[in-house]
Write a protein that holds these residues in place. Structure first.
Motif, PDB file in Angstrom:
ATOM      1  N   ARG A 120      -1.635   7.113   3.322  1.00  0.00           N
ATOM      2  CA  ARG A 120      -0.467   6.743   3.034  1.00  0.00           C
ATOM      3  C   ARG A 120      -0.570   7.156   1.125  1.00  0.00           C
ATOM      4  O   ARG A 120       0.687   8.104   0.681  1.00  0.00           O
ATOM      5  N   LEU A 121      -1.682   7.511   0.383  1.00  0.00           N
ATOM      6  CA  LEU A 121      -2.096   7.547  -0.524  1.00  0.00           C
ATOM      7  C   LEU A 121      -1.596   8.628  -0.326  1.00  0.00           C
ATOM      8  O   LEU A 121      -1.962  10.185  -1.480  1.00  0.00           O
ATOM      9  N   LEU A 122      -2.725   9.488   0.876  1.00  0.00           N
ATOM     10  CA  LEU A 122      -2.530  11.071   1.288  1.00  0.00           C
ATOM     11  C   LEU A 122      -1.048  11.833   1.455  1.00  0.00           C
ATOM     12  O   LEU A 122      -0.931  12.827   1.473  1.00  0.00           O
ATOM     13  N   GLY A 123      -0.082  10.900   1.196  1.00  0.00           N
ATOM     14  CA  GLY A 123       1.378  10.989   1.429  1.00  0.00           C
ATOM     15  C   GLY A 123       1.179  11.418   2.273  1.00  0.00           C
ATOM     16  O   GLY A 123       2.737  12.082   3.001  1.00  0.00           O
ATOM     17  N   LEU A 124       0.626  11.124   3.847  1.00  0.00           N
ATOM     18  CA  LEU A 124       1.243  11.065   5.040  1.00  0.00           C
ATOM     19  C   LEU A 124       1.974   9.179   5.273  1.00  0.00           C
ATOM     20  O   LEU A 124       1.278   8.628   4.759  1.00  0.00           O
ATOM     21  N   PRO A 125       2.879   9.580   6.260  1.00  0.00           N
ATOM     22  CA  PRO A 125       3.466   7.980   7.203  1.00  0.00           C
ATOM     23  C   PRO A 125       2.508   7.040   7.288  1.00  0.00           C
ATOM     24  O   PRO A 125       1.380   7.919   8.464  1.00  0.00           O
TER      25      PRO A 125
END
Lengths: 305, 313
Positions: free
Chosen positions: B221-226
């Motif tokens: 989530r922190l990497l911008g991936l769901p």
């Protein structure tokens, strides 16, 4: 008459485009999360209504004027940058001989708008997001101008109608595929999207929007989507021949191409992870910028040959 | 008519909820994030309902009240498996909160429920007027804590030796990107952390929140991936996004190694270095990745042992 028609078309493109972009975003987000989208077509309108009925949150010692202006200015930049896009031969809101430069100026001002949006609420997370965006934004805007100038070389003009006409034989995407890839990356940066969302990301609880609520938040989200529509229309015009196409009228071709670019940009935004900021800065300065030089050099050599 | 239509649209929208997670509340909140009918927002400013999931305890009561006051009015609180510390509805931890959340949202919209008043006084928490050179409590034109917000002073930047402003503030214990309960005092220069000190340790969580896939989901989530697309995460691009050598611990493992192990379904070594050591010199985003790459229990032990009696710090 043509100016009025093109202003109406801009309003139609941005209005319908924002709604479609929100629908696509929802569908892609649900697909990536492995869930069913909830109320796909009405969803964005409902979310907007839910934001509009909420009040605005006040923070201490804000820069009130900037806080008020930032979202509106972002939306205005999206509209102004759309004004140079031709919908058909002769149908364009304004056709300065330096249309590409006007677009580049709007794009560079996005850095300023995002910064003041993060500066205004006087709060740490928005400010960190704002600083980080300035660091990322600068090297992202530099390749943009080289890419656009490269696209103008075959037309021997910086005016958008001439750039479109120069693609009658061959679309720029075939001549300069590298330019299109770099331009898509720039589109992700100016719409704060996916891997390049350094201003409003999860690790800052929404970054520059962390203190926003109510209509101001709705307007900021709307402006981000409007900028996406504007960017997609520009990419369609510069790389995919804009309004050129058989059988259908020009604006329809432009709409179809804009939609395709918009969908591709959003899909990339949902697929790529976000790197830590220093790593991304290195990628911009050491890879994207030299590549944009190479793109310009190749196009220049080709036009001499 | 237009007004009715408008609130009808808003009423069918997902209810904006900010979740403050206490003891044993994380797994239930993460499961709730997937349900239609509500939207878990990242900032309390964007929420109408404060959902307190699991018991937060008295130690963070003031922080919880501050989060409550950050929700713009009209706002309301739902205590889910927690003893109410202030106003609001309360339900048991084994009750599905979705119907109650929907009802609260509709009641707030049509005015049937009066919003809750602010809990903390709206005044500067520190005396500052009249102190210092310009009556702002600091030196020169800097420093001091006007309005209870510390202002920056200049100090040498560890990166390039220029003098830049270090800014000290408290973060947590209910920030969605930090482990629930973790409260830290962090000094930043720009977005780089020069000092971090834990003030409150993360809450203990149920086993369901401590599985490798739950940990991997938080990192993604922190990497911008769901978070739920673990299959997508096996794609090597995820690892290209994380620089090697980020957040190396005593075992020589970095963030990549830990994510890799979680994605292959193995648990990691349950130890984490002290927070100050772990976060020193990292940029904010990297620091959040490093924190999320450690097991929750390991972080908890690391903070608790730093607070152990005998070590006065």
């Amino acid at each position: 008459m043509n100016v009025v028609l093109s202003l109406l078309l801009i309003a139609l493109f941005v209005g319908a485009g924002v709604w479609l972009a929100a629908v696509v975003d929802r569908a892609l987000g649900a697909w990536r999360a492995g869930a069913r989208p909830d109320g796909l077509f009405m969803g964005p309108l409902r979310e907007a209504a839910a934001m509009l009925v909420r009040p605005r949150a006040e923070t201490e010692v804000t820069d009130a004027l900037f806080r008020l202006l930032a979202p509106g200015w972002y939306l205005a930049l999206a509209a102004v940058s759309f004004s140079v896009v031709p919908f058909a031969p002769g149908i364009v809101a304004t056709a300065p001989s330096t249309g590409l430069v006007l677009w580049g100026a709007c794009e560079a001002l996005v850095i300023v708008v995002v910064f003041i949006h993060g500066w205004a609420p006087n709060s740490p997370f928005p400010l960190i997001g704002a600083y980080r965006y300035v660091a990322i934004g600068l090297p992202a805007m530099l390749p943009s101008m080289f890419v656009l100038i490269a696209a103008a070389v075959p037309a021997e003009s910086l005016a958008l109608p001439a750039v479109v006409e120069s693609q009658r034989e061959l679309w720029n995407v075939v001549r300069q595929p590298l330019g299109l890839i770099l331009f898509l990356a720039i589109g992700l940066t100016i719409t704060l999207r996916g891997p390049f969302d350094y201003a409003d990301p999860e690790d800052l609880a929404g970054g520059t929007s962390a203190e926003e609520s109510g209509p101001a938040l709705a307007l900021w989200r709307l402006a981000r989507l409007a900028m996406l529509v504007s960017f997609s229309a520009m990419a369609a015009t510069v790389f995919f021949g804009g309004y050129l196409g058989p059988w259908l009228p020009g604006p329809v071709w432009l709409a179809l191409k804009t939609l395709a670019v918009m969908f591709a940009t959003q899909a990339v935004g949902h697929l790529l992870p976000r790197m830590p900021a220093p790593r991304m800065l290195a990628a911009f300065w050491l890879v994207a910028l030299p590549l944009s030089f190479a793109d310009l050099l190749l196009v220049g050599l080709e036009s001499l040959a | 008519m237009a007004v009715a239509r408008h609130s009808f649209l808003a009423g069918s929208a997902a209810a904006p909820v900010f979740a403050a997670v206490g003891e044993n509340g994380l797994a239930s909140v993460e499961a709730l994030a997937r349900r239609p009918g509500l939207r878990l927002v990242q900032s309390p400013r964007q929420a109408a309902i404060l959902l307190v999931a699991g018991e937060p305890g008295r130690a963070v009561e003031e922080a919880l009240q501050r989060v409550h006051d950050q929700l713009p009015p009209p706002r309301t609180t739902l205590w889910w498996g927690a003893r109410p510390h202030f106003e609001g509805e309360a339900i048991l931890s084994n009750t599905d909160p979705l119907p109650t959340l929907r009802t609260l949202w509709l009641e707030l919209l049509d005015g049937a429920r009066r919003g809750e008043a602010a809990l903390l006084p709206d005044e500067p928490p520190h005396p500052w007027r009249g102190l210092g050179d310009r009556g702002h409590g600091g030196e020169g034109m800097m420093g001091g804590t006007p309005y209870g917000r510390p202002m920056a002073m200049t100090a040498e930047d560890p990166r390039d030796g220029l003098t830049l402003d270090p800014y000290t503030a408290r973060y947590g214990p209910f920030l969605p990107m930090l482990p629930p309960g973790l409260q830290m005092e962090i000094t930043t220069q720009g977005d780089m952390i020069v000092e971090a000190r834990a003030l409150h340790s993360p809450f203990g969580q149920e086993p369901a929140a401590l599985t490798p896939s739950a940990h991997a989901a938080r990192l993604l989530r922190l990497l911008g991936l769901p978070p739920l697309s673990i299959r997508g995460a096996r794609w090597r691009g995820v690892f290209r996004a994380i620089p090697p050598g980020l957040g190396v611990d005593g075992h020589g493992d970095d963030v990549r190694a830990r994510l890799c192990r979680w994605l292959s379904g193995e648990a990691n070594a349950p130890s984490a270095p002290p927070l100050g050591e772990m976060l020193h010199g990292l940029e904010w985003q990297e620091a959040m990745l490093v924190l999320a790459s450690h097991e929750l229990d390991a972080l908890r032990l690391s903070v608790l042992s730093a607070h152990a009696p005998g070590e006065s710090s």
